[in-house]
Design a protein around this motif. Structure first.
Motif, PDB file in Angstrom:
ATOM      1  N   ASN A  29       2.871  -0.402  -6.928  1.00 36.30           N
ATOM      2  CA  ASN A  29       2.452  -1.546  -7.109  1.00 36.30           C
ATOM      3  C   ASN A  29       3.501  -2.498  -7.806  1.00 36.30           C
ATOM      4  O   ASN A  29       3.384  -3.564  -8.121  1.00 36.30           O
TER       5      ASN A  29
ATOM      6  N   ASN B 214       0.822  -1.319  -0.011  1.00 43.41           N
ATOM      7  CA  ASN B 214       0.134  -0.103   0.030  1.00 43.41           C
ATOM      8  C   ASN B 214       0.787   1.455  -0.239  1.00 43.41           C
ATOM      9  O   ASN B 214       0.294   2.294   0.440  1.00 43.41           O
TER      10      ASN B 214
ATOM     11  N   LYS C 276      -0.163   4.534  -7.211  1.00 41.63           N
ATOM     12  CA  LYS C 276       0.204   3.193  -6.380  1.00 41.63           C
ATOM     13  C   LYS C 276       1.208   2.446  -6.779  1.00 41.63           C
ATOM     14  O   LYS C 276       1.498   2.202  -8.133  1.00 41.63           O
TER      15      LYS C 276
ATOM     16  N   ILE D  80       2.073   4.660  -1.460  1.00 41.57           N
ATOM     17  CA  ILE D  80       1.646   5.408  -2.549  1.00 41.57           C
ATOM     18  C   ILE D  80       2.617   6.633  -2.772  1.00 41.57           C
ATOM     19  O   ILE D  80       3.446   7.004  -1.744  1.00 41.57           O
TER      20      ILE D  80
END
Length: 437
Positions: A97, A30, A95, A32
């Motif tokens: 990821n 998570n 994000k 960011i």
């Protein structure tokens, strides 16, 4: 001088292969990264940089070595491997990821020297990913593309396509220079994952600012396809200005300057080109220009940080640029540029989800990249033979990039302007160079 057209020869490269490369380690859960207001003001622009490496510098750079180095390198730049999302108020954020960057492999039957001898500098764009914009599905759009092209001579080119929302050309240059460290078997002294989202404010400029920024143009609504449509075909024209010629121009333009402060090469070259475009341009003349340059007074930050910290300023001439003295234009650029970052940031802050702006080419735009460390891309002590730079997503008023030249032998100037007056512009530039000489 090196001219260009847009008739690219697609047979110059072949065997294109596309893949994705990500960080070798998971960046965390998570995470960011929130671009600041100036970052988001640049979201429709894309920086393109091409590094030409001869066979001596690239001797050990096999495809396997490049990919293995990239895995480790991207551990330090995990935010460049993320994808955009939108918050509840529509503001974009990244994000983290670990989806990676796009990686293209290509081959060319020409040598590096043959590539560098091609007069059409626009052809060099074949060494870059052909199409790179964010959207319309932001959640799947890579922020960075890399293309490695292997030449017949054993040399290679590395092409970077970089979403400007990540950072300015100085950040993009540092990003690539860190890759060069890994390719040479080195790595940064500190571990990855230390970076924070950039601050969201700038100090108010010292000089009184105009109430509405002249350096931007709203082109929205764009939505989730971050691509600026254009009605004009943009042409490219590049030329080298040697130190001796720069000294001549500076001396000529400084003769009547009562401040006794020498006009610098960037200001001198900008004055010459500004007037030449004013004389060559079809339609309204450019009495207002945008100037982007490195903020020499800003805080010293980690070179590995991704950010847009260029000063974005406007310069307005209240007289005919075509008939002005060149030294007056140079002094205007030097002394009266108005820093507009604070106002631009406020505009984005008021409408974070729909602030669809362009900076490059909204007005005729001059970009000082002389201090960009493009030739800091060293492989075992060897620099690129040549580095070229372009900007995509620009407005119809055009962009002028002032770049360092190989071995600090002057500067390289790249003009990106509508082709309907490029031929006339070349004539004007030739006339003024001959006059000053």
């Amino acid at each position: 001088m090196v001219s260009s057209t847009n008739n690219n020869n697609e047979t110059l490269i072949h065997d294109l292969k596309l893949a994705s490369v990500g960080p070798g380690k998971v960046s965390g859960n998570n995470n960011i990264y929130e671009p600041n207001n100036i970052d988001l003001a640049m979201k429709l622009h894309y920086i393109k940089i091409i590094y030409f490496l001869d066979n001596e510098a690239s001797e050990e750079l096999t495809l396997k070595k490049i990919k293995e180095s990239t895995f480790s390198w991207l551990n330090y730049y995990y935010e460049s491997c993320g994808r955009f999302r939108r918050s509840d108020n529509g503001r974009p954020y990244i994000k983290c990821n670990d989806c990676g960057v796009r990686f293209l492999e290509a081959k060319s039957s020409k040598t590096m020297e043959e590539w560098l001898s091609i007069e059409d500098t626009c052809v060099q764009r074949l060494l870059l990913p052909k199409y790179h914009v964010l959207g319309p599905e932001l959640t799947f759009s890579p922020l960075v593309f890399l293309q490695v092209t292997f030449f017949k001579c054993g040399g290679i080119s590395l092409g970077l396509s970089w979403a400007h929302v990540l950072g300015d050309p100085f950040s993009a240059s540092n990003y690539m220079n860190t890759l060069a460290q890994f390719l040479s078997g080195n790595q940064p002294n500190h571990p990855p994952y230390l970076k924070k989202s950039p601050p969201n404010n700038f100090e108010k400029p010292i000089k009184e600012v105009i109430s509405s920024p002249l350096s931007i143009k709203n082109v929205g609504p764009i939505g989730d396809l971050w691509d600026k449509p254009t009605d004009s075909e943009i042409d490219t024209f590049s030329f080298h200005v040697a130190h001796t010629r720069l000294a001549q121009i500076q001396s000529k333009l400084s003769e009547t300057d009562l401040t006794q402060t020498q006009i610098q090469p960037f200001e001198a070259v900008c004055a010459v080109i500004w007037q030449a475009i004013a004389k060559a341009k079809v339609g309204p003349r450019p009495n207002v220009i945008t100037v982007l340059r490195k903020d020499a007074t800003g805080p010293i930050e980690d070179e590995m940080g991704l950010r847009n910290t260029q000063i974005v300023s406007s310069v307005k001439a209240d007289y005919s640029v075509e008939e002005a003295q060149l030294e007056d234009l140079a002094i205007l650029i030097r002394d009266w540029a108005q820093d507009e970052r604070a106002q631009i940031g406020e505009i984005v802050d008021r409408d974070p989800g729909g602030s669809d702006l362009i900076v490059y080419g909204s007005k005729l735009t001059f970009v000082d990249l002389q201090e960009a460390n493009f030739y800091g891309f060293e492989i075992k002590g060897m620099c690129p033979k040549f580095v070229n730079c372009f900007v995509d997503g620009i407005g119809e008023e055009g962009v002028v990039l002032v770049l360092p030249s190989p071995k600090n032998e002057g500067i390289v100037v790249t003009l990106l302007t509508p082709n309907n007056y490029m031929a006339k512009l070349k004539e004007e530039l030739k006339n003024v160079w001959d006059l000053i000489a």
